[in-house]
Design a protein around this motif. Structure first.
Motif, PDB file in Angstrom:
ATOM      1  N   ASP A 273      24.323 -58.695  84.528  1.00 26.48           N
ATOM      2  CA  ASP A 273      23.017 -58.685  84.362  1.00 26.48           C
ATOM      3  C   ASP A 273      22.637 -59.988  83.613  1.00 26.48           C
ATOM      4  N   ALA A 274      21.391 -60.263  83.559  1.00 23.13           N
ATOM      5  CA  ALA A 274      20.832 -61.630  83.092  1.00 23.13           C
ATOM      6  C   ALA A 274      21.401 -61.771  81.548  1.00 23.13           C
ATOM      7  N   GLY A 275      21.089 -60.760  80.753  1.00 24.16           N
ATOM      8  CA  GLY A 275      21.309 -60.511  79.397  1.00 24.16           C
ATOM      9  C   GLY A 275      22.834 -60.637  79.059  1.00 24.16           C
ATOM     10  N   GLU A 276      23.705 -60.136  79.756  1.00 21.39           N
ATOM     11  CA  GLU A 276      25.091 -60.217  79.712  1.00 21.39           C
ATOM     12  C   GLU A 276      25.697 -61.771  80.059  1.00 21.39           C
TER      13      GLU A 276
ATOM     14  N   GLU B 245      27.599 -69.223  85.007  1.00 19.96           N
ATOM     15  CA  GLU B 245      27.287 -69.606  86.398  1.00 19.96           C
ATOM     16  C   GLU B 245      28.197 -68.520  87.360  1.00 19.96           C
ATOM     17  N   VAL B 246      29.721 -68.824  86.995  1.00 16.09           N
ATOM     18  CA  VAL B 246      30.586 -68.005  87.999  1.00 16.09           C
ATOM     19  C   VAL B 246      30.513 -66.397  87.608  1.00 16.09           C
ATOM     20  N   GLY B 247      29.736 -65.875  86.414  1.00 16.58           N
ATOM     21  CA  GLY B 247      29.793 -64.532  86.369  1.00 16.58           C
ATOM     22  C   GLY B 247      28.649 -63.974  86.916  1.00 16.58           C
ATOM     23  N   ALA B 248      27.710 -64.625  87.537  1.00 21.01           N
ATOM     24  CA  ALA B 248      26.168 -64.392  87.897  1.00 21.01           C
ATOM     25  C   ALA B 248      26.388 -62.963  88.785  1.00 21.01           C
ATOM     26  N   GLY B 249      27.461 -63.041  89.399  1.00 26.01           N
ATOM     27  CA  GLY B 249      27.614 -61.945  90.477  1.00 26.01           C
ATOM     28  C   GLY B 249      28.078 -60.612  89.776  1.00 26.01           C
TER      29      GLY B 249
ATOM     30  N   TYR C 167      36.879 -70.382  96.096  1.00 21.92           N
ATOM     31  CA  TYR C 167      37.216 -71.697  95.549  1.00 21.92           C
ATOM     32  C   TYR C 167      35.867 -72.478  95.390  1.00 21.92           C
ATOM     33  N   GLU C 168      35.029 -72.524  96.558  1.00 26.74           N
ATOM     34  CA  GLU C 168      33.840 -73.157  96.473  1.00 26.74           C
ATOM     35  C   GLU C 168      33.007 -72.605  95.264  1.00 26.74           C
ATOM     36  N   ARG C 169      33.204 -71.326  95.077  1.00 30.51           N
ATOM     37  CA  ARG C 169      32.082 -70.839  93.913  1.00 30.51           C
ATOM     38  C   ARG C 169      32.566 -71.607  92.449  1.00 30.51           C
ATOM     39  N   ILE C 170      33.760 -71.497  92.402  1.00 31.23           N
ATOM     40  CA  ILE C 170      34.406 -71.883  91.131  1.00 31.23           C
ATOM     41  C   ILE C 170      34.198 -73.437  91.150  1.00 31.23           C
ATOM     42  N   ASN C 171      34.283 -74.445  92.052  1.00 34.34           N
ATOM     43  CA  ASN C 171      34.118 -75.629  92.108  1.00 34.34           C
ATOM     44  C   ASN C 171      32.721 -76.033  91.751  1.00 34.34           C
ATOM     45  N   ARG C 172      32.034 -75.227  92.311  1.00 33.34           N
ATOM     46  CA  ARG C 172      30.334 -75.520  91.814  1.00 33.34           C
ATOM     47  C   ARG C 172      30.111 -75.244  90.514  1.00 33.34           C
ATOM     48  N   ALA C 173      30.676 -74.195  89.991  1.00 35.01           N
ATOM     49  CA  ALA C 173      30.205 -73.483  88.589  1.00 35.01           C
ATOM     50  C   ALA C 173      30.700 -74.568  87.814  1.00 35.01           C
TER      51      ALA C 173
END
Length: 378
Positions: free
Chosen positions: A282-285, A275-279, A359-365
């Protein structure tokens, strides 16, 4: 406005090491920041277990009631703040609202307010080796390893909170035949093996086949139709997606008493990293990010060495480098996932800064990962 509160977590287990609750620790500069961070996670709040919410080193105050407390959440009240007027005011409002409270850092002999139902009582097991008449189900905290947990239970504790189960496990041994069978299956899928060969392996273990189909048809996939067979799964999903779900089978194959808590930890790490690595990938990775996190405890779960496991598996170099050496492009994300498992949020803040992650992205993930891991064990 950029959030200034980070969340970390730890599991709560009973005497049999089964997960009974999760603790969420909010590390913020003030209660207003904590409320903002918790409110932002309403959509992904974990619902499979009760959740104890700690405000870390802050004094709990009535301002916390600005958060719409979920039905499964209980607010932690540190024993050191029981005499604080603001905490007393909060406790009265929590009681009126029907919100549960958990007494933390209790010491035998602590003067307690009348009329409060403390269902759970958290104690520092290093300072207090026995529960000493705790006014609720007693949970030991700060235990160093599995042996310390056994001693705490023998001394009368009803369970524990923390990561003790990651330490003091049995020394490494050879991979069991059952686990080796799943590794064989994974290698077949990774190498795009013939469907009939893969089906032949699955047919040797009906329970394995059932578990695989259960995972694929779970909410995590979000499919519009129910998958009926492995052949059907290949036609709908393809080999790459199935590799991720077969990896889950390997992670959940252990029969160790500590396995549920370790499985939750491993799967939550994997889903968090994905989740946190989405940005960044790519999808496969991102699937390989998931596998890195999920496999980070595989050697403990299966009672063997990481090196011998990876020798048997055909994993990408970036996965192996992160797992064996803590190096490569996936390693910072694995370190970030592991930092979410500390009662002290400083390591997580440092890792977040290194990756320039809000922080919000980490908390959500983190809550997405926790919810996903819990859903697979429900």
């Amino acid at each position: 406005m950029s959030q200034t509160t980070l969340l970390t977590r730890e599991p709560v287990v009973n005497k049999n090491r089964a997960i009974t609750a999760n603790r969420i620790i909010a590390h913020g500069p003030n209660i207003a920041s904590v409320v903002e961070a918790l409110s932002a996670q309403a959509e992904v709040w974990p619902s499979h277990h009760p959740v104890f919410v700690s405000v870390g080193r802050l004094v709990p105050t009535p301002e916390l009631m600005n958060w719409a407390v979920p039905d499964n959440a209980a607010i932690e009240i540190p024993a050191q703040t029981l005499a604080h007027p603001q905490t007393q005011a909060l406790m009265a409002r929590l009681q009126d609202a029907g919100v549960g409270m958990c007494l933390t850092w209790y010491a035998p002999g602590t003067a307690l307010p009348a009329g409060v139902d403390w269902r759970f009582v958290l104690m520092d097991g290093r300072r207090h080796p026995t529960p000493g008449g705790a006014p609720g189900l007693s949970l030991a905290w700060g235990l160093s390893d599995i042996n310390a947990f056994r001693q705490a239970v023998s001394a009368g504790f009803d369970g524990a909170s923390g990561w003790f189960f990651l330490h003091g496990n049995a020394p490494a041994k050879a991979l069991s035949p059952g686990h080796a069978q799943i590794v064989r299956l994974l290698n077949l899928v990774r190498n795009n093996g013939e469907i009939r060969d893969i089906e032949a392996v699955l047919k040797q273990d009906v329970a394995l086949s059932y578990k695989l189909l259960r995972y694929i048809n779970s909410a995590g996939f979000g499919l519009m139709c129910e998958i009926q067979s492995f052949r059907h799964a290949v036609s709908i999903l393809g080999y790459d997606a199935l590799n991720k779900w077969l990896s889950l089978l390997l992670v959940t194959a252990s029969r160790d008493p500590s396995a549920p808590a370790m499985m939750q930890t491993a799967i939550a790490r994997g889903r968090f990293m994905e989740e946190v690595g989405a940005g960044y990938f790519d999808a496969g990775e991102r699937d390989n990010l998931f596998i890195t996190g999920a496999f980070s405890l595989l050697h403990v779960l299966l009672g063997t060495s990481m090196q011998s496991l990876l020798d048997e598996m055909n994993l990408p170099a970036n996965v192996s480098e992160a797992l064996l050496y803590g190096q490569g492009e996936f390693a910072p994300f694995l370190q970030l996932a592991q930092a979410c498992e500390s009662f002290d949020g400083s390591a997580l803040a440092k890792a977040a800064q290194a990756l320039h992650l809000p922080y919000e992205r980490i908390n959500r993930a983190q809550l997405v990962g926790l919810s996903f891991a819990d859903s697979l064990q429900a």
